[in-house]
Design a protein around this motif. Structure first.
Motif, PDB file in Angstrom:
ATOM      1  N   LEU A   1      -5.742   4.354  -3.612  1.00 53.34           N
ATOM      2  CA  LEU A   1      -5.913   5.279  -2.489  1.00 53.34           C
ATOM      3  C   LEU A   1      -4.984   6.474  -2.566  1.00 53.34           C
ATOM      4  O   LEU A   1      -5.111   7.422  -1.771  1.00 53.34           O
ATOM      5  CB  LEU A   1      -5.661   4.541  -1.164  1.00 53.34           C
ATOM      6  CG  LEU A   1      -6.611   3.401  -0.806  1.00 53.34           C
ATOM      7  CD1 LEU A   1      -6.122   2.705   0.469  1.00 53.34           C
ATOM      8  CD2 LEU A   1      -8.027   3.933  -0.614  1.00 53.34           C
TER       9      LEU A   1
ATOM     10  N   LEU B   1      -5.896  10.197  -2.258  1.00 57.18           N
ATOM     11  CA  LEU B   1      -6.369  10.703  -0.965  1.00 57.18           C
ATOM     12  C   LEU B   1      -5.215  11.202  -0.093  1.00 57.18           C
ATOM     13  O   LEU B   1      -5.451  11.906   0.894  1.00 57.18           O
ATOM     14  CB  LEU B   1      -7.133   9.597  -0.220  1.00 57.18           C
ATOM     15  CG  LEU B   1      -8.324   8.972  -0.959  1.00 57.18           C
ATOM     16  CD1 LEU B   1      -8.922   7.852  -0.127  1.00 57.18           C
ATOM     17  CD2 LEU B   1      -9.369  10.036  -1.278  1.00 57.18           C
TER      18      LEU B   1
ATOM     19  N   ILE C   1       0.859   4.134  -2.915  1.00 57.42           N
ATOM     20  CA  ILE C   1       0.612   5.553  -2.624  1.00 57.42           C
ATOM     21  C   ILE C   1       1.752   6.418  -3.137  1.00 57.42           C
ATOM     22  O   ILE C   1       1.530   7.470  -3.764  1.00 57.42           O
ATOM     23  CB  ILE C   1       0.432   5.750  -1.098  1.00 57.42           C
ATOM     24  CG1 ILE C   1      -0.875   5.100  -0.640  1.00 57.42           C
ATOM     25  CG2 ILE C   1       0.435   7.237  -0.735  1.00 57.42           C
ATOM     26  CD1 ILE C   1      -1.058   5.080   0.863  1.00 57.42           C
TER      27      ILE C   1
ATOM     28  N   ILE D   1       0.839  -1.202   0.000  1.00 55.50           N
ATOM     29  CA  ILE D   1       0.000   0.000   0.000  1.00 55.50           C
ATOM     30  C   ILE D   1       0.876   1.255   0.000  1.00 55.50           C
ATOM     31  O   ILE D   1       0.598   2.224  -0.715  1.00 55.50           O
ATOM     32  CB  ILE D   1      -0.950  -0.006   1.213  1.00 55.50           C
ATOM     33  CG1 ILE D   1      -2.011  -1.100   1.033  1.00 55.50           C
ATOM     34  CG2 ILE D   1      -1.613   1.355   1.408  1.00 55.50           C
ATOM     35  CD1 ILE D   1      -2.947  -1.263   2.212  1.00 55.50           C
TER      36      ILE D   1
END
Length: 235
Positions: free
Chosen positions: A153, A156, A30, A26
């Protein structure tokens, strides 16, 4: 962890490590998104390159507009440690076919290597293709899925550095080192800590004069030599 070497147990043994892949994957997704990679590009990099530290290097160097030769050379140096790890695993796979050995080596990572070294403590120093393949595939699928989620994601989180995501990979390696030390009863704790301290000193002093990617390989070779010597002297 038990002494069984089946595919089912391989999957089960890898689950704790897989949680580490989720966090690192993750984080990579990102960071990739913040450097203008699409989710598809992030997933493809994880599927094809499949090397956490190397992928971070690729993204950071691409962001600095480095030429392709520099990126390829850096990735090779970062991942050259896999040559050493593969030579350690090879004796346990010598009864398997060349194709199976190539497949195991292709998906070998720091985490599955460390996991296999821990497994040896429970199996009378034996490994099986079924167990190793299951562990590798579990890690592989978890990695690319997690990096894809991170990429999705990414929009964000505009500044991933403020959350310390770049340190996630280092944190996972520290955890793997700790697990290796506490589970390997065949080598005295003092010897293991001595090797860790020796490598730390080599890295600290070497960073002043040697590029870190090359130094990583040198430190690994020196650490292995020092460890073997220390083991024979203090046995």
């Amino acid at each position: 962890m038990t002494g069984e070497l089946t595919a089912r147990v391989g999957f089960k043994d890898t689950i704790p490590t897989a949680f580490g892949y989720i966090g690192i994957g993750i984080a990579f997704g990102i960071i990739g998104q913040s450097n203008h990679l699409s989710v598809l590009e992030i997933i493809l990099m994880s599927l094809i390159t499949y090397a956490g530290s190397a992928q971070f290097v690729i993204v950071s160097m691409a962001a600095l507009h480095a030429n392709i030769l520099s990126i390829v050379l850096s990735v090779f140096l970062v991942n050259s440690r896999m040559i050493l790890m593969s030579t350690v695993i090879a004796p346990y796979m010598k009864k398997e076919s060349l194709l199976r050995n190539v497949w195991i080596g292709t998906l070998l990572t720091d985490e599955t290597f460390a996991l296999s070294m821990n497994k040896l403590n429970y199996t009378d120093h034996r490994l099986s293709y079924s167990w190793f393949n299951s562990a590798n595939l579990t890690a592989y699928l978890t990695w690319f899925a997690a990096s894809g989620i991170g990429g999705a994601l990414g929009n964000l989180i505009t500044n991933p550095e403020q959350f310390g995501l770049g340190f996630a990979l280092v944190a996972m390696f520290i955890g793997l080192l700790y697990l290796q030390i506490i589970t390997d009863k065949t080598i005295r704790l003092g010897i293991q800590l001595g090797v860790v301290g020796f490598v730390a000193v080599v890295m600290y002093l070497g960073l002043a004069v040697i590029p870190e990617n090359i130094l990583l390989l040198i430190a690994a070779l020196l650490g292995c030599t020092f460890g073997v010597t220390l083991k024979h002297v203090l046995r």
